[in-house]
Design a protein around this motif. Structure first.
Motif, PDB file in Angstrom:
ATOM      1  N   SER A 297       0.831  -1.208   0.000  1.00  0.00           N
ATOM      2  CA  SER A 297       0.000   0.000   0.000  1.00  0.00           C
ATOM      3  C   SER A 297       0.860   1.252   0.000  1.00  0.00           C
ATOM      4  N   GLU A 298       0.273   2.328  -0.493  1.00  0.00           N
ATOM      5  CA  GLU A 298       0.989   3.601  -0.515  1.00  0.00           C
ATOM      6  C   GLU A 298       1.230   4.103   0.907  1.00  0.00           C
ATOM      7  N   GLN A 299       0.308   3.808   1.822  1.00  0.00           N
ATOM      8  CA  GLN A 299       0.472   4.258   3.206  1.00  0.00           C
ATOM      9  C   GLN A 299       1.714   3.624   3.843  1.00  0.00           C
ATOM     10  N   ARG A 300       1.877   2.311   3.627  1.00  0.00           N
ATOM     11  CA  ARG A 300       3.067   1.670   4.194  1.00  0.00           C
ATOM     12  C   ARG A 300       4.329   2.174   3.507  1.00  0.00           C
ATOM     13  N   ARG A 301       4.256   2.355   2.210  1.00  0.00           N
ATOM     14  CA  ARG A 301       5.445   2.840   1.506  1.00  0.00           C
ATOM     15  C   ARG A 301       5.889   4.198   2.030  1.00  0.00           C
ATOM     16  N   GLN A 302       4.937   5.085   2.270  1.00  0.00           N
ATOM     17  CA  GLN A 302       5.289   6.395   2.800  1.00  0.00           C
ATOM     18  C   GLN A 302       5.869   6.290   4.210  1.00  0.00           C
ATOM     19  N   ALA A 303       5.338   5.371   5.006  1.00  0.00           N
ATOM     20  CA  ALA A 303       5.858   5.190   6.362  1.00  0.00           C
ATOM     21  C   ALA A 303       7.272   4.622   6.338  1.00  0.00           C
ATOM     22  N   VAL A 304       7.530   3.698   5.412  1.00  0.00           N
ATOM     23  CA  VAL A 304       8.886   3.154   5.275  1.00  0.00           C
ATOM     24  C   VAL A 304       9.837   4.236   4.788  1.00  0.00           C
ATOM     25  N   GLN A 305       9.400   5.045   3.838  1.00  0.00           N
ATOM     26  CA  GLN A 305      10.237   6.149   3.373  1.00  0.00           C
ATOM     27  C   GLN A 305      10.531   7.130   4.505  1.00  0.00           C
ATOM     28  N   ALA A 306       9.578   7.303   5.414  1.00  0.00           N
ATOM     29  CA  ALA A 306       9.812   8.192   6.554  1.00  0.00           C
ATOM     30  C   ALA A 306      10.933   7.662   7.446  1.00  0.00           C
ATOM     31  N   LEU A 307      11.043   6.336   7.585  1.00  0.00           N
ATOM     32  CA  LEU A 307      12.173   5.761   8.315  1.00  0.00           C
ATOM     33  C   LEU A 307      13.489   6.164   7.657  1.00  0.00           C
ATOM     34  N   VAL A 308      13.516   6.091   6.332  1.00  0.00           N
ATOM     35  CA  VAL A 308      14.727   6.446   5.593  1.00  0.00           C
ATOM     36  C   VAL A 308      15.035   7.936   5.762  1.00  0.00           C
ATOM     37  N   HIS A 309      14.012   8.776   5.611  1.00  0.00           N
ATOM     38  CA  HIS A 309      14.227  10.219   5.713  1.00  0.00           C
ATOM     39  C   HIS A 309      14.708  10.624   7.102  1.00  0.00           C
ATOM     40  N   GLU A 310      14.145  10.031   8.139  1.00  0.00           N
ATOM     41  CA  GLU A 310      14.571  10.399   9.489  1.00  0.00           C
ATOM     42  C   GLU A 310      15.997   9.927   9.750  1.00  0.00           C
ATOM     43  N   THR A 311      16.364   8.780   9.192  1.00  0.00           N
ATOM     44  CA  THR A 311      17.762   8.338   9.287  1.00  0.00           C
ATOM     45  C   THR A 311      18.682   9.314   8.575  1.00  0.00           C
ATOM     46  N   LEU A 312      18.269   9.764   7.392  1.00  0.00           N
ATOM     47  CA  LEU A 312      19.069  10.724   6.641  1.00  0.00           C
ATOM     48  C   LEU A 312      19.129  12.086   7.329  1.00  0.00           C
ATOM     49  N   ARG A 313      18.109  12.420   8.089  1.00  0.00           N
ATOM     50  CA  ARG A 313      18.187  13.661   8.856  1.00  0.00           C
ATOM     51  C   ARG A 313      19.323  13.582   9.872  1.00  0.00           C
ATOM     52  N   LEU A 314      19.398  12.475  10.586  1.00  0.00           N
ATOM     53  CA  LEU A 314      20.432  12.323  11.602  1.00  0.00           C
ATOM     54  C   LEU A 314      21.805  12.038  11.005  1.00  0.00           C
ATOM     55  N   TYR A 315      21.840  11.312   9.901  1.00  0.00           N
ATOM     56  CA  TYR A 315      23.108  10.922   9.272  1.00  0.00           C
ATOM     57  C   TYR A 315      23.019  11.172   7.764  1.00  0.00           C
ATOM     58  N   PRO A 316      23.090  12.435   7.341  1.00  0.00           N
ATOM     59  CA  PRO A 316      22.943  12.756   5.912  1.00  0.00           C
ATOM     60  C   PRO A 316      24.044  12.125   5.071  1.00  0.00           C
ATOM     61  N   SER A 317      23.711  11.840   3.809  1.00  0.00           N
ATOM     62  CA  SER A 317      24.654  11.163   2.910  1.00  0.00           C
ATOM     63  C   SER A 317      25.972  11.923   2.806  1.00  0.00           C
ATOM     64  N   ALA A 318      25.896  13.233   2.669  1.00  0.00           N
ATOM     65  CA  ALA A 318      27.088  14.078   2.677  1.00  0.00           C
ATOM     66  C   ALA A 318      26.946  15.013   3.872  1.00  0.00           C
ATOM     67  N   TRP A 319      27.762  14.824   4.890  1.00  0.00           N
ATOM     68  CA  TRP A 319      27.538  15.571   6.128  1.00  0.00           C
ATOM     69  C   TRP A 319      28.089  16.990   6.062  1.00  0.00           C
ATOM     70  N   MET A 320      28.991  17.255   5.113  1.00  0.00           N
ATOM     71  CA  MET A 320      29.416  18.631   4.878  1.00  0.00           C
ATOM     72  C   MET A 320      29.713  18.820   3.395  1.00  0.00           C
ATOM     73  N   LEU A 321      29.443  20.042   2.915  1.00  0.00           N
ATOM     74  CA  LEU A 321      29.547  20.363   1.494  1.00  0.00           C
ATOM     75  C   LEU A 321      30.445  21.588   1.337  1.00  0.00           C
ATOM     76  N   PRO A 322      31.717  21.401   0.992  1.00  0.00           N
ATOM     77  CA  PRO A 322      32.628  22.547   0.848  1.00  0.00           C
ATOM     78  C   PRO A 322      32.345  23.334  -0.429  1.00  0.00           C
ATOM     79  N   ARG A 323      32.458  24.645  -0.339  1.00  0.00           N
ATOM     80  CA  ARG A 323      32.338  25.540  -1.476  1.00  0.00           C
ATOM     81  C   ARG A 323      33.403  26.638  -1.360  1.00  0.00           C
ATOM     82  N   HIS A 324      33.570  27.397  -2.455  1.00  0.00           N
ATOM     83  CA  HIS A 324      34.568  28.458  -2.504  1.00  0.00           C
ATOM     84  C   HIS A 324      33.932  29.684  -3.136  1.00  0.00           C
ATOM     85  N   ALA A 325      34.008  30.814  -2.455  1.00  0.00           N
ATOM     86  CA  ALA A 325      33.398  32.049  -2.960  1.00  0.00           C
ATOM     87  C   ALA A 325      34.246  32.620  -4.096  1.00  0.00           C
TER      88      ALA A 325
END
Length: 450
Positions: A297-325
């Motif tokens: 079901s779409e409801q379960r899929r969204q709930a499973v995706q929420a597990l992934v998103h909350e994990t990514l909130r705490l441990y983002p794929s790239a934890w810092m993004l360097p740039r140069h002005a």
């Protein structure tokens, strides 16, 4: 009493705006004397001085950016003012799209973009599903025999199989898997390698040679028309591009292939490993996701995706993004001088208590409840935002969701030991293995065979 900020030398920045508040030298001396990690320094700088703040590890200041609007300014609104100069993984990925800049990056990005959106993603759906089924079959055997295994290694194996199928059209075989252990070995070693190019290359030369051999064989197979059971893979797109774009040499094709393998499996595997470790601490979150709706079901899929998103909130794929002005600018009311190094930090933005109540707590409902998360696009960006946002965002979310839909209903993971802390390298990863056994919750009939 330590001063919280000094004005030297950012007070002399030309143009409009206030000077960026800067951490005082006493904070840096204390951090160094205590042998602190970079994330600890960044956390204290943000807490003391706010979402745009400077610190210096050498003669020139670096500006730390965690404020959501300032994040959007740097990454999305004015990416030509704040550019990538190099990539920490260039030794591994060469001139692949993650490391490329300028016109080369635009050309490479354009070629790959269509492969990871809309019809392109549908092409990989069955391949992701087959990789998930293969993993589910292994887990069925682990559950039947009581065999212990490393959850992190299993997640890497799945994610590598998924991206290998997308690249080549073929399932990952044991020999290729063993050879591609070299990718993880180099990625892990990168933060500790010597600063000089020759020294760093020599330190991982054997692993790089193994990676090059795998890439060379795969490219030759693609050129020879060795399509897999689900048709040709993404490598075919790259080899075909060489006919019209002479810049797609064998070396650039190799670099793009390795880039996609690194970005397409290391980050996903790390996210899934953290997710299972978090579910071990918060088992109710798993039950809530499964109770959100029936299988498929779409409801379960969204709930499973929420597990992934909350994990990514705490441990983002790239934890810092360097740039140069590249030019003088005004950032959130502060003057930034051309030549300044900028450090955008999703890890700290995602843990800002002004944006995320109780930010250290794992709560997937942030991503399902109305108004559960900040609306500002600069408040949650585990894959970046703007034109240089991760190409594989949809692929990563889809493969994570598909695997969890196969595994979560069927198995409870019982860890015999868990990592004690995080390691902050190219990704934020657990500091050790995560050995576990499985309890089959639904019986043998629940196993999905490949």
């Amino acid at each position: 009493m330590e001063p919280e900020a000094t004005a030297d030398p950012l007070t002399r920045v030309p143009g409009t705006g206030r000077p960026v508040p800067e951490a005082g030298p006493e904070l840096l001396r204390r951090w160094r004397s205590e042998g602190g990690e970079l994330v600890e320094l960044l956390t204290e700088v943000r807490e003391r001085l706010g979402g745009v703040a400077a610190f210096r590890l050498g003669p020139a200041p670096t500006v730390l950016v965690t404020d959501p609007e300032a994040v959007r300014h740097v990454l999305a609104r004015y990416p030509d003012r704040y550019v990538k100069r190099s990539h920490r993984a260039r030794l591994l990925i060469g001139d692949g799209v993650l490391a490329a800049t300028g016109a080369a990056w635009k050309s490479q990005r354009r070629l790959l973009q269509s492969q990871f959106t809309g019809p392109g993603m549908r092409r990989y759906e069955q391949r992701i599903t087959e990789a998930a089924r293969t993993t589910a079959a292994r887990w069925a055997e682990y559950a039947r025999t009581g065999q212990s295994f490393d959850v992190g290694q299993e997640m890497r194996r799945f994610a590598l199989d998924a991206i290998w199928r997308a690249l080549t059209g073929h399932a990952l075989d044991d020999g290729t898997e063993r050879a591609l252990d070299a990718v993880a070995a180099v990625a892990t070693a990168l933060p500790t390698l010597p600063a000089d190019v020759t020294g760093s290359h020599d330190a991982v030369a054997a692993d790089l040679a193994r990676i090059d051999a795998v890439a060379r064989n795969a490219v030759e197979a693609a050129r020879g028309g060795a399509a897999g059971p689900d048709g040709p893979g993404l490598l075919q797109v790259l080899t075909d591009a060489a006919a019209e774009h002479p810049e797609y040499t064998d070396r650039l094709i190799r670099d793009e292939m390795v880039t996609l393998m690194v970005a397409g499996h290391e980050t996903t595997a790390t996210t899934l490993t953290w997710l299972y470790l978090l579910l071990d601490q918060h088992p109710a979150a798993r039950e809530q996701a499964l109770a959100a709706g029936d299988e498929g079901s779409e409801q379960r899929r969204q709930a499973v995706q929420a597990l992934v998103h909350e994990t990514l909130r705490l441990y983002p794929s790239a934890w810092m993004l360097p740039r140069h002005a590249t030019e003088d600018d005004t950032l959130a009311g502060y003057a930034v001088e051309a030549g300044t190094d900028i450090l955008v930090c999703p890890y700290l933005t995602h843990r800002d208590p002004e944006l995320w109540p109780d930010p250290e707590h794992f709560d997937p409902r942030r991503f399902t409840a109305p108004d559960g998360r900040p609306a500002h696009p600069g408040a949650y960006f585990p894959f970046g935002i703007g034109p240089r946002a991760c190409l594989g965002l949809q692929f990563a979310l889809r493969e994570s969701t598909v695997l969890l839909e196969h595994l979560l209903p069927a198995y409870t993971v019982n860890f015999s030991a868990t990592p004690t802390k995080a390691v902050y390298g190219i990704t934020v990863r657990p500091d050790g293995p995560a050995p576990a056994t499985l309890l089959n919750r639904l019986g043998a009939s629940s196993v999905v065979e490949p």
